[in-house]
Scaffold this motif. Structure first.
Motif, PDB file in Angstrom:
ATOM      1  N   ILE A  69       0.817  -1.151   0.068  1.00 35.72           N
ATOM      2  CA  ILE A  69       0.114  -0.035  -0.044  1.00 35.72           C
ATOM      3  C   ILE A  69       0.976   1.095  -0.076  1.00 35.72           C
ATOM      4  N   GLY A  70       1.856   1.278   0.704  1.00 36.83           N
ATOM      5  CA  GLY A  70       2.782   2.421   0.741  1.00 36.83           C
ATOM      6  C   GLY A  70       3.572   2.658  -0.375  1.00 36.83           C
ATOM      7  N   THR A  71       3.822   1.585  -1.306  1.00 35.46           N
ATOM      8  CA  THR A  71       4.542   1.775  -2.570  1.00 35.46           C
ATOM      9  C   THR A  71       3.540   2.275  -3.485  1.00 35.46           C
ATOM     10  N   TRP A  72       2.272   1.825  -3.294  1.00 35.24           N
ATOM     11  CA  TRP A  72       1.091   2.193  -4.362  1.00 35.24           C
ATOM     12  C   TRP A  72       1.152   3.540  -4.053  1.00 35.24           C
ATOM     13  N   PHE A  73       0.980   4.191  -3.019  1.00 38.67           N
ATOM     14  CA  PHE A  73       0.809   5.676  -2.920  1.00 38.67           C
ATOM     15  C   PHE A  73       1.731   6.327  -3.630  1.00 38.67           C
ATOM     16  N   GLY A  74       2.771   6.095  -3.377  1.00 36.79           N
ATOM     17  CA  GLY A  74       4.017   6.681  -3.941  1.00 36.79           C
ATOM     18  C   GLY A  74       3.999   6.640  -5.777  1.00 36.79           C
ATOM     19  N   PHE A  75       3.477   5.338  -6.268  1.00 38.68           N
ATOM     20  CA  PHE A  75       3.378   5.173  -7.530  1.00 38.68           C
ATOM     21  C   PHE A  75       2.355   6.048  -7.890  1.00 38.68           C
ATOM     22  N   ILE A  76       1.214   6.031  -7.501  1.00 38.05           N
ATOM     23  CA  ILE A  76       0.033   6.871  -8.068  1.00 38.05           C
ATOM     24  C   ILE A  76       0.285   8.298  -8.040  1.00 38.05           C
ATOM     25  N   HIS A  77       0.872   8.727  -7.084  1.00 35.03           N
ATOM     26  CA  HIS A  77       1.207  10.230  -6.911  1.00 35.03           C
ATOM     27  C   HIS A  77       2.166  10.745  -8.056  1.00 35.03           C
ATOM     28  N   ARG A  78       3.199   9.747  -8.463  1.00 35.95           N
ATOM     29  CA  ARG A  78       4.093  10.215  -9.511  1.00 35.95           C
ATOM     30  C   ARG A  78       3.484   9.861 -10.810  1.00 35.95           C
ATOM     31  N   LEU A  79       2.468   8.946 -10.937  1.00 40.91           N
ATOM     32  CA  LEU A  79       1.974   8.636 -12.385  1.00 40.91           C
ATOM     33  C   LEU A  79       1.127   9.647 -12.780  1.00 40.91           C
ATOM     34  N   ILE A  80       0.186  10.400 -11.902  1.00 40.36           N
ATOM     35  CA  ILE A  80      -0.901  11.117 -12.135  1.00 40.36           C
ATOM     36  C   ILE A  80      -0.269  12.555 -11.552  1.00 40.36           C
ATOM     37  N   GLN A  81       0.078  13.534 -12.584  1.00 41.40           N
ATOM     38  CA  GLN A  81       0.600  14.728 -12.509  1.00 41.40           C
ATOM     39  C   GLN A  81      -0.250  15.535 -13.155  1.00 41.40           C
ATOM     40  N   ILE A  82      -1.305  16.313 -12.396  1.00 38.68           N
ATOM     41  CA  ILE A  82      -2.218  17.306 -12.802  1.00 38.68           C
ATOM     42  C   ILE A  82      -2.112  18.334 -11.814  1.00 38.68           C
ATOM     43  N   ARG A  83      -1.945  19.632 -12.348  1.00 39.73           N
ATOM     44  CA  ARG A  83      -1.689  20.648 -11.459  1.00 39.73           C
ATOM     45  C   ARG A  83      -2.913  21.092 -10.688  1.00 39.73           C
ATOM     46  N   HIS A  84      -4.113  21.096 -11.107  1.00 35.58           N
ATOM     47  CA  HIS A  84      -5.253  21.345 -10.481  1.00 35.58           C
ATOM     48  C   HIS A  84      -5.524  20.168  -9.367  1.00 35.58           C
ATOM     49  N   THR A  85      -5.719  20.411  -8.110  1.00 34.13           N
ATOM     50  CA  THR A  85      -5.454  19.429  -6.751  1.00 34.13           C
ATOM     51  C   THR A  85      -6.686  18.881  -7.051  1.00 34.13           C
ATOM     52  N   TRP A  86      -7.838  19.189  -7.146  1.00 35.15           N
ATOM     53  CA  TRP A  86      -8.969  18.281  -7.128  1.00 35.15           C
ATOM     54  C   TRP A  86      -9.397  17.489  -8.268  1.00 35.15           C
ATOM     55  N   ALA A  87      -8.451  18.031  -9.666  1.00 37.70           N
ATOM     56  CA  ALA A  87      -8.567  17.247 -10.696  1.00 37.70           C
ATOM     57  C   ALA A  87      -7.750  15.852 -10.417  1.00 37.70           C
ATOM     58  N   ALA A  88      -6.642  16.226  -9.894  1.00 35.34           N
ATOM     59  CA  ALA A  88      -5.818  15.197  -9.476  1.00 35.34           C
ATOM     60  C   ALA A  88      -6.124  14.198  -8.682  1.00 35.34           C
TER      61      ALA A  88
END
Length: 200
Positions: A69-88
């Protein structure tokens, strides 16, 4: 002051020793979830507490739940790079629920069954009986938790917040697992194996 130092220590470890930190926090939270399941939901009492069941939760959290789960959180954070906070946030929650939630639930139910010494037939029966029910319940809980987590919590603290919120979820999973193979052919409690429970 003490809380500030504690947060600094946590931040240091989550950055420099992430897998170990994920493992420790998940094992603690999953064990606590199982204790609550046994004592609050099932009302076993201290004398009838299944220690082996709680220990299986500890082992699963340390070896599988926390690191994955910890690794997944890092992966999804790096994978999805959208500037708008709520869209991301909405995209991350959507990806998490479509791909990760079904996978981690299956891993949990299979992993705990292996720790219980279950046969492949037992594991298949457990999945057929309880997997869909568990997944539907997951969809009523985790999207709301993750909306809050992805939008408002800094990346390094997300696994901790997730694990804390998961105490209630782990209690449910433990109870779901405990009842999933209560058949007349094979009671859940054995002399050599017993049952138990996130993660998500």
């Amino acid at each position: 002051m003490a809380m500030s130092k504690l947060l600094q220590l946590y931040q240091y470890n989550i950055i420099n020793k992430p897998i170990r930190t994920f493992a420790l926090q998940s094992s603690c939270m999953m064990t606590l979830g199982d204790i609550l399941s046994q004592q609050v939901i099932e009302k076993r009492g201290r004398e009838n507490h299944d220690v082996q069941r709680s220990l299986r939760m500890t082992v699963y959290g340390a070896l599988v739940g926390g690191p994955v789960i910890g690794t997944w959180f890092g992966f999804i954070h790096r994978l999805i790079q959208i500037r708008h906070t709520w869209a991301a946030t909405l995209v991350r929650v959507g990806v998490d629920q479509v791909f990760f939630s079904p996978t981690i639930l299956a891993i949990f139910m299979t992993g705990i069954s292996i720790l219980e010494g279950r046969s492949m037939a037992d594991i298949k029966q457990k999945l057929e009986k309880s997997y869909v029910k568990g997944l539907m319940t997951s969809y009523q809980f985790w999207p709301f938790v993750n909306l809050f987590t992805f939008a408002l919590i800094p990346m390094h603290y997300r696994p901790l917040v997730n694990s804390t919120a998961g105490i209630c979820w782990n209690s449910y999973l433990s109870h779901l697992n405990q009842t999933s193979l209560q058949t007349s052919a094979e009671p859940v409690t054995h002399t050599t194996t017993a049952t138990t429970t996130t993660i998500q």
